[in-house]
Write a protein that holds these residues in place. Sequence first.
Motif, PDB file in Angstrom:
ATOM      1  N   SER A  57       0.823  -1.206   0.000  1.00  0.00           N
ATOM      2  CA  SER A  57       0.000   0.000   0.000  1.00  0.00           C
ATOM      3  C   SER A  57       0.860   1.261   0.000  1.00  0.00           C
ATOM      4  O   SER A  57       0.539   2.232  -0.677  1.00  0.00           O
ATOM      5  CB  SER A  57      -0.925  -0.007   1.214  1.00  0.00           C
ATOM      6  OG  SER A  57      -1.670   1.180   1.269  1.00  0.00           O
ATOM      7  N   SER A  62       0.047   4.918  -1.890  1.00  0.00           N
ATOM      8  CA  SER A  62       0.462   6.011  -1.000  1.00  0.00           C
ATOM      9  C   SER A  62      -0.003   5.838   0.446  1.00  0.00           C
ATOM     10  O   SER A  62      -0.229   6.800   1.159  1.00  0.00           O
ATOM     11  CB  SER A  62       0.028   7.376  -1.559  1.00  0.00           C
ATOM     12  OG  SER A  62      -1.375   7.503  -1.564  1.00  0.00           O
ATOM     13  N   ASP A  64      -2.771   4.865   2.034  1.00  0.00           N
ATOM     14  CA  ASP A  64      -4.109   5.245   2.509  1.00  0.00           C
ATOM     15  C   ASP A  64      -4.664   4.177   3.451  1.00  0.00           C
ATOM     16  O   ASP A  64      -4.550   2.977   3.189  1.00  0.00           O
ATOM     17  CB  ASP A  64      -5.032   5.431   1.302  1.00  0.00           C
ATOM     18  CG  ASP A  64      -6.423   5.857   1.705  1.00  0.00           C
ATOM     19  OD1 ASP A  64      -6.547   6.802   2.506  1.00  0.00           O
ATOM     20  OD2 ASP A  64      -7.387   5.231   1.233  1.00  0.00           O
ATOM     21  N   ALA A  67      -7.274   1.938   1.899  1.00  0.00           N
ATOM     22  CA  ALA A  67      -6.616   1.063   0.923  1.00  0.00           C
ATOM     23  C   ALA A  67      -5.913  -0.092   1.627  1.00  0.00           C
ATOM     24  O   ALA A  67      -5.896  -1.215   1.112  1.00  0.00           O
ATOM     25  CB  ALA A  67      -5.623   1.865   0.091  1.00  0.00           C
TER      26      ALA A  67
END
Length: 144
Positions: A57, A62, A64, A67
């Motif tokens: 991730s 990035s 998140d 995510a």
Amino acid sequence: MIDRKDLGSWMEGAPAAEGYVKGSSLGLPPEGPGSVAPFWRRPLALVVDWGLCLAISALVLSGDALANLVLFAVVNVLFLSLFGATPGQYVLRTRVLPVSGRSPMVLRAAVRTVLMLLLLPAVVWNRDAQPLHDVVAGTAVVRA
């Protein structure tokens, strides 16, 4: 009046049948491959899987938070459905086996993952060393 011996009965833990082998009511062998995996392998495999998902991730999405959770759920369902073990379980030589019912592994993996993300089902265990999310999904974590 309450006596100390009265309190000792519940302080010693839950009652257990003498000589009971974990997993025997699920039809699992007492030792060796296919027997109930030791407790310490489960959280360690979870840490490996979570770390892998966080690393992926961070590199791709990035880092998140949502995510991370989605990636963790996808990795769990995908790997359990295809291989019967997540990457962390594979490293620690465990796998997830269906032990009851006839539903497909994809459905079992999805139910197991959703309940595991709720956290509470993961900390409630039965005498066969099966957390609630495994009981509901009809699965057991065993030695590979």
